[in-house]
Structure formats: C-alpha cells, structure tokens
Design an enzyme around this catalytic site. Structure first.
Site, PDB file in Angstrom:
ATOM      1  N   HIS A  21      54.032   8.233  84.730  1.00  0.00           N
ATOM      2  CA  HIS A  21      54.209   8.538  86.156  1.00  0.00           C
ATOM      3  C   HIS A  21      55.392   9.478  86.358  1.00  0.00           C
ATOM      4  CE1 HIS A  21      54.241   7.480  90.525  1.00  0.00           C
ATOM      5  NE2 HIS A  21      55.532   7.746  90.384  1.00  0.00           N
ATOM      6  N   GLU A  22      56.532   9.148  85.755  1.00  0.00           N
ATOM      7  CA  GLU A  22      57.736   9.958  85.925  1.00  0.00           C
ATOM      8  C   GLU A  22      57.592  11.339  85.293  1.00  0.00           C
ATOM      9  OE1 GLU A  22      60.271   9.136  87.825  1.00  0.00           O
ATOM     10  OE2 GLU A  22      59.286   7.242  88.297  1.00  0.00           O
ATOM     11  N   HIS A  25      56.192  13.805  87.787  1.00  0.00           N
ATOM     12  CA  HIS A  25      57.220  14.361  88.661  1.00  0.00           C
ATOM     13  C   HIS A  25      58.051  15.408  87.908  1.00  0.00           C
ATOM     14  CE1 HIS A  25      56.282  11.567  91.782  1.00  0.00           C
ATOM     15  NE2 HIS A  25      56.758  10.499  91.162  1.00  0.00           N
TER      16      HIS A  25
END
Length: 417
Positions: A21-22, A25
């Site tokens: 997920h990170e 970003h």
C-alpha cells in the site's frame, strides 16, 4: 509453537499488505514531483537507514509490522526545531548542506549553532547564535537533516511539497495505495490458483477435484482426476448428476464406476451425514488452463470486492460494532490460516488487502478517500480548502477513527475472554 507460527504469519501478512500500500503512494508521489522524505519497512526505533540519490531515506525499523512513507507537506511531516536547539551545521562554499540535530558528539567538522529561526520552505535560511553572535546562513535546496534518532532526511522546500503538486498528481498519489492493494489481491489469488492446480470450478465434467482427507471418498480409494461414469447404474455426466445421486442415497452404500487412466474400476462407499446432508468428501474439478488460472485472480477479486462493499454498505445502514474486527481479530484469523496451510494464508492476505483498499477509499478525511475528496473539492472550487479547516476536519476524523479502533479492539478482547 502455534503461537510463534501465528505471530510470524500475522507479521508477514500485515507487513506485505501495508508495505505494498505504502509503495503505491511512494512510487506515484515521486512521479508527481513530490519529495518522499522517508520510506520505512517496519515501525519503531531505526535499525538501519540510508539516504538515496533520489533524496529518499530508506530505513528498516525494529518492529517487523507494516511500514510507512513520509511525503513532504503531507500530514504532519515536519521536522520541528525548537528555538535554542543546539545543532551542527555542515557548510560548503558558504551554504548549509546538513543540519545535525542528533547530539553534540556527532558535530565533528561542523559549525555548532543554537537555532533561533529557520525557513526551509521558501527563504531557505537558518539563523542562530554562533560564538555568541547571531548569524544567518543560506540552506541548500537539497540539504538534509539528521534527526534525533539518526535518520537523515531531506528538507522539504515548498516546490516539492504535496500541496504544490498538480491535482492529477495528488489524486493518483492518494489513490495509488488502495490501487496497489487491489493489484496485490489479484496477484495473490492467481498464485492460489497455481498452487491449488486450477482456477474456477468446472461443473460441466464428471471428473473429481480435491478429495478431503479421511473422508468416505478417500477411505474408499477415490482420487483426484477420477472420472465418475455411473453411480448405482445411473450415468453421470456432470457435477450436478454426481451430487444429486449422493444426496438421494439417504446414507446407503453406493456403487461407483470410475474411469482412472483409461481403465474402469468399481468402488463401493457409504456417504456420511453432516448436518442435514449426506456427503462423501469430494470437490468439483477446477479449470486448470493457464488462462483459467489468471482469470481466477480477477474473478475472485471482483467477488471479494462485491461482498466487502455490500458488507460495508450494510454496516453504514445498520451500524453494529460486532461486525467489525481489529488487529486482535486479524491475529486470530492469521493463527487459523497458519494451521490450515499456505493456500489459506494467501487467501487471507488477498482478502485483507482488498478489504484495506476498499476501506481506505471511504471518504473520511483521515483516510486516502478523504484526501481524494479534498482534492476533488479543490478541482471544482478552483482553490483548495484552507489548511486550517482541512486540519481541523482531519483531526476530528482521526479522533473518531482512533476511538472506533479502541472500541473494536476492546470488543475483540471481550469476544475472546
């Protein structure tokens, strides 16, 4: 031994989901011109860190759960320096290249200063007392700060901050985290298909799939891949024919004629009653073509997403904390999955990843969905919501989310004990 296995499974599942997920970003922030000050694997005290040529500090931290990114100007990513803080300045050609906040023992070959003022956003200057006199020095655009724990990160001038990126860049940066969770879910379901030997269930064949251990089918000698030609003289063409004849048996012995490797065999077995049904412990065959296995990853992800969205909608319409699960519930699920085997662990990872992706898109300010909502409002209004208002709304949302997490975790404990 079970507890150790559960802890390891929980750490791996949770960390993979969060790091993926990170990374979404991280990757799209860099593509959008936003400085990623730090990309960390794990949480807590820093074990290892290195600042790359791209200006990002890559670190590994003590607690092997999850990770995070620090984007310039995103959230509370500021290295606050209090007035009077002693620092060491590394100066080259009259320009500050590094500000060391760690401790005086690390100031070798640096200029000691007690900071009284600084501006790392626009003016790029630092002011303080040096040998009893006030001095101001220009700070390099790419200067770094060594924080108190030894992490070296770039300063964040306004031109590389999140709020100064394009609307499109900010939208994709916020959406990329959940998007990566959906991609991870698809990939993991595809891996599951390859591990279990196929994808979607094939109901148009009389061939058997997996045989449950210690079931009547296994004890009678049925094997995966056997084609059931008939049961008690009734021709079997597909899965529906097969299950209908087992259900109608009412527990009496059945005479199977099977085809195994081109040879017919007779096998007798007696169904076992479980609940209100008679079963023999067989599963339908699955489609085992390469494309079938790839397709399975997408269809399972869509099915899981549909169920999660439906459950989320039901939760909004009829709030009930008993329908929610926190870290404790996830830990329990990890233990059950670890005992069931690798395929079950992977299924859990895929489901939780998709769950996190969908939940993060809920338009609550503390979540990615909330940040996307703020950017869309800015696109419609032609100007952003003031940072003060956005900050207040975000803090309120975070307090609500924290209270909800505490309540859910407490409820998890109450269910256990």
């Amino acid at each position: 031994m079970d507890s150790i296995r559960t802890i390891i499974t929980f750490a791996i599942v949770f960390s993979v989901i969060v790091i993926v997920h990170e990374f979404g970003h991280f990757y799209f922030a860099k593509k959008s011109g936003i400085l990623v000050r730090e990309f960390s694997i794990g949480m807590g005290p820093k074990l290892f860190g290195h600042i790359g040529k791209d200006g990002t500090a890559y670190s590994i931290r003590l607690l092997p759960v999850g990770g995070y990114v620090r984007m310039a100007g995103w959230g509370d990513d500021d290295t606050e320096i209090k007035t009077g803080t002693p620092v060491g300045l590394k100066i080259e050609d009259g320009v500050v290249k590094q500000i060391n906040l760690r401790n005086e023992q690390t100031y070798s070959n640096m200029l000691p200063m007690f900071i009284t003022d600084y501006d790392f956003d626009n003016a790029l200057t630092v002011t303080g007392e040096v040998n009893g006199e006030s001095q101001t020095y220009p700070v390099d655009h790419d200067a770094t700060i060594v924080e108190s724990d030894g992490t070296e990160v770039r300063i964040a001038p306004s031109d590389v901050q999140y709020q100064n990126a394009s609307i499109g860049g900010r939208l994709i940066t916020n959406f990329a985290g959940p998007m990566n969770n959906f991609i991870l879910g698809i990939i993991v379901f595809i891996i599951v298909a390859f591990l279990q030997g196929g994808g979607e269930t094939n109901l148009n064949t009389n061939r058997l799939g997996q045989i449950a251990p210690n079931s009547p089918a296994a004890q009678a000698g049925l094997k995966k891949g056997d084609a059931v030609e008939s049961i008690d003289g009734v021709k079997i063409s597909n899965w529906q024919d097969l299950t209908d004849n087992i259900v109608k048996s009412n527990g009496k012995q059945l005479d199977f004629v099977i085809n195994r490797d081109g040879k017919e065999e007779n096998i007798k077995l007696t169904p076992k009653k479980e609940g209100d049904r008679y079963l023999i412990g067989i599963n339908a065959a699955v489609k085992d073509g390469f494309i079938d296995k790839i397709t399975y990853g997408f269809t399972e992800s869509v099915m899981a997403s549909t169920q999660i969205i439906k459950a989320l909608g039901d939760l909004i319409v009829r709030p009930n904390i008993d329908k929610l699960g926190g870290p404790v519930a996830m830990y329990q699920l990890s233990g059950e999955a670890a005992r069931a085997g690798t395929v079950t662990v992977l299924r859990l990872m895929a489901l939780l990843s998709i769950n996190l992706g969908i939940f993060n898109l809920v338009p609550i300010p503390a979540l990615d969905g909330g940040k996307i909502l703020f950017v869309l409002i800015e696109a419609v209004r032609g100007k952003p919501i003031s940072q003060e208002k956005e900050g207040v709304i975000t803090v309120v949302a975070m307090v609500f989310m924290l209270a909800l997490m505490v309540a859910v975790t407490w409820n998890d404990f109450m269910r256990i004990f």
